[in-house]
Motif scaffolding. Sequence first.
Motif, short mmCIF file in Angstrom:
data_model
loop_
_atom_site.label_atom_id
_atom_site.label_comp_id
_atom_site.label_asym_id
_atom_site.label_seq_id
_atom_site.Cartn_x
_atom_site.Cartn_y
_atom_site.Cartn_z
N GLN A 177 0.83 -1.21 0.00
CA GLN A 177 0.00 0.00 0.00
C GLN A 177 0.87 1.26 0.00
OE1 GLN A 177 -2.66 -0.67 3.42
NE2 GLN A 177 -4.35 -0.66 1.94
N LYS A 178 1.90 1.24 0.83
CA LYS A 178 2.76 2.43 0.96
C LYS A 178 3.38 2.81 -0.39
CE LYS A 178 6.79 4.22 3.42
NZ LYS A 178 7.76 3.99 4.52
N TYR A 179 3.80 1.81 -1.15
CA TYR A 179 4.47 2.09 -2.42
C TYR A 179 3.55 1.91 -3.63
CZ TYR A 179 8.69 2.32 0.37
OH TYR A 179 9.63 2.68 1.30
N GLU A 180 2.25 1.83 -3.35
CA GLU A 180 1.23 1.82 -4.40
C GLU A 180 1.50 0.73 -5.44
OE1 GLU A 180 1.08 5.77 -5.96
OE2 GLU A 180 0.15 6.61 -4.16
N LYS A 639 14.72 -0.74 -1.88
CA LYS A 639 14.19 0.14 -0.85
C LYS A 639 13.15 -0.60 0.00
CE LYS A 639 12.16 4.76 -0.31
NZ LYS A 639 11.67 5.96 -1.06
N ILE A 640 12.28 -1.34 -0.66
CA ILE A 640 11.25 -2.09 0.06
C ILE A 640 11.89 -3.19 0.90
CG2 ILE A 640 9.23 -3.58 -0.20
CD1 ILE A 640 8.56 -2.03 -2.76
N SER A 641 12.91 -3.88 0.35
CA SER A 641 13.59 -4.94 1.09
C SER A 641 14.29 -4.38 2.33
CB SER A 641 14.59 -5.65 0.19
OG SER A 641 15.28 -6.65 0.90
N ASP A 642 14.97 -3.24 2.16
CA ASP A 642 15.65 -2.62 3.31
C ASP A 642 14.65 -2.28 4.40
OD1 ASP A 642 18.05 -2.83 2.00
OD2 ASP A 642 18.11 -0.74 1.33
#
Length: 671
Positions: A177-180, A639-642
């Motif tokens: 959701q955060k990264y659409e 970025k999402i993995s971090d």
Amino acid sequence: MEVTKIKGINEKREEDLKKIGVTDTADLIRYFPRAYLDLRSKQMLKNAYHNDIVLTTGRILNIPVNRFAMRRGGFVKAVCEQEGYIYTVIWFNQPYVLNKLVTGEEYLFYGRVNERNGELSLVNPSFELCEKAFRLKGIVPQYAVKGNLTQKVMRDSIKLAVDIEKPKSIIPFDLQQKYELSGLYEAYRQVHNPTDFNLLKKSENRIAVEEYFSLISAFKFIKGDRNQVRINKYDCSDKDLLRFISERFPFEFTDGQKKAVNEIFADMKGSSVMNRLMQGDVGSGKTAVGMCAVYIAVKSGYQAVMLAPTEVLARQNYLAAKKAFPDYNVDLITGSLSAKEKRAVKGAAKLGITNILVGTHALLQDDVEFCNLSLCVCDEQQRFGVAQRSALLNKGVTPDVLVMSATPIPRTLSLIFYGDLDVTSITDKPKMRMPVQTNIVPKEKYLDMLGFIKRETENGRQAYFVCPKIEGDEEGSIMSVTELYEDLKTKLPTVSVGLLHGKMKDVEKNKIMQDFKDKAYSVLVSTTVIEVGVDVPDASVMVIYNAERFGLSALHQLRGRVGRSDIKSYCFLMTKATDGPSLERLKIIKDNSDGFKISEYDYKLRGSGDFMGNRQSGKFMKDLGFLDYDTEAIFLAKKISDEFFSSQTDRSIVKEVAIKKYNRLKDISLN
């Protein structure tokens, strides 16, 4: 799920699918289209240009050539007609095509245009009967097929498989959701049955984000915590290190080398274990810097290992270490040692008698043990898989790690796959190294070039001749090593010529390479097996045949085999290309000597999917296949993995996927 559960796939088709790497429905939905046909935009072939990718039609008049029975690597050729315009269609290394073509039928072709002597032809196009093709509408996926598999079978089977699998994202819902991020199931449906090219592009990026997220996470699970607390304490001062450098190296370190040594020294004296990648262009002096790290370890009473991908390079490092460390015990272990010799080396390492052990993959065997291993140096690290490096690290207690690469890695890739490592880049070269003069050589200048090389060998110089393949093609457009070897023996009768290629046994390859280094040969004809690492100071000429068939980074690596001393050196790029993208790529090599810049050019030209896809290494990031995704998708995945690793407590689902990835990643290398 088994593919035979899908309607239309019997045991015979199951076998055909296995030949293209598809064993279940999960594999099937990741078998992405190699291209798309926009049936709204067919064109007349006579209006096309060289290297255009076209969608066109043609009625087969006859099939005059079929040479597969004559020799391996033949072709199938068909003569076609389109509204009075006659042209040929040719398929290389696809004998099964012959059984799918019917004289008199009209076909829809999609492929690359080739122009030779004013005549146009299509090369290796995908095709379908027009009668069947015209039933299709809009944007139609085209898959790489072999054997009895047809486009219709692939399209129908994959569409059903997507509905069976209903792919779900392993990225936590809050991060989606955060990264659409859109739904993964819909992205797969769009990639295999696109309704719009804009939606197709978004879907390819969405799948790439998912795959890179799981891959990057897998690397993190495999590599573990980089911030391990140091157990080994080093007793080596900066004065000790400076004394070692001044006594052992008869030249002044470059600014890049000094910076690298300072960073390594700071790491090894710090509270956390060192995890550092040192990448430097060919001839930048990485080995000397690596020896400094080894000195810090052995000066403090610990053991160090140096891992190399080939026996020739391992022996070269062994001799360099013997010279740099005359007061320490240096041993070598390779596959060619006798059982008795191996036992002796292993015994000395286990007892701590050996201070520095240099070797090939033989180092990774379970029975190679150490007394107090504290440093692992991996030379030409891109040749080793993740699990191979992990096996080496497990032989010590939280050892420091220095991995070295002479293949400059684009910034994008180093951020992703070495995100857990500190990166040192040596961008300058020793002052004594002269730049390699690079020239693009057309075929009419071939004899002039040979005359120049003959004069070089008469002055004690040596030359490499590199071909892209062991065997050529039927049309004679690719020079093979065996053909070139015979040709050079005829045209240079007074010059000693050696032959080296990948089908030879390792023992034979090592002997030939060592013989060339010992000047038993003045000329070595080879495939790219000579790309890595061996230092032949008298080699002053590199000739690369069919240079347009190599990637830029590969060309730069091959060029780096010469110019390794103060001798003026040359690189000749042989090509039949007279214009177009192929020649432009070669001009990049001609006009640039900076491997880092060249790697970025290479990355931009080939794209992220091709740079690491199965067209590059045959195995790395296979799941992304022909997806055409943007670089930004990689950065977003990282970025999402971090964020996932810094904030999520429940990692069980992602870890399960990572374990599956690990089974495939254990032998991969960035090649």
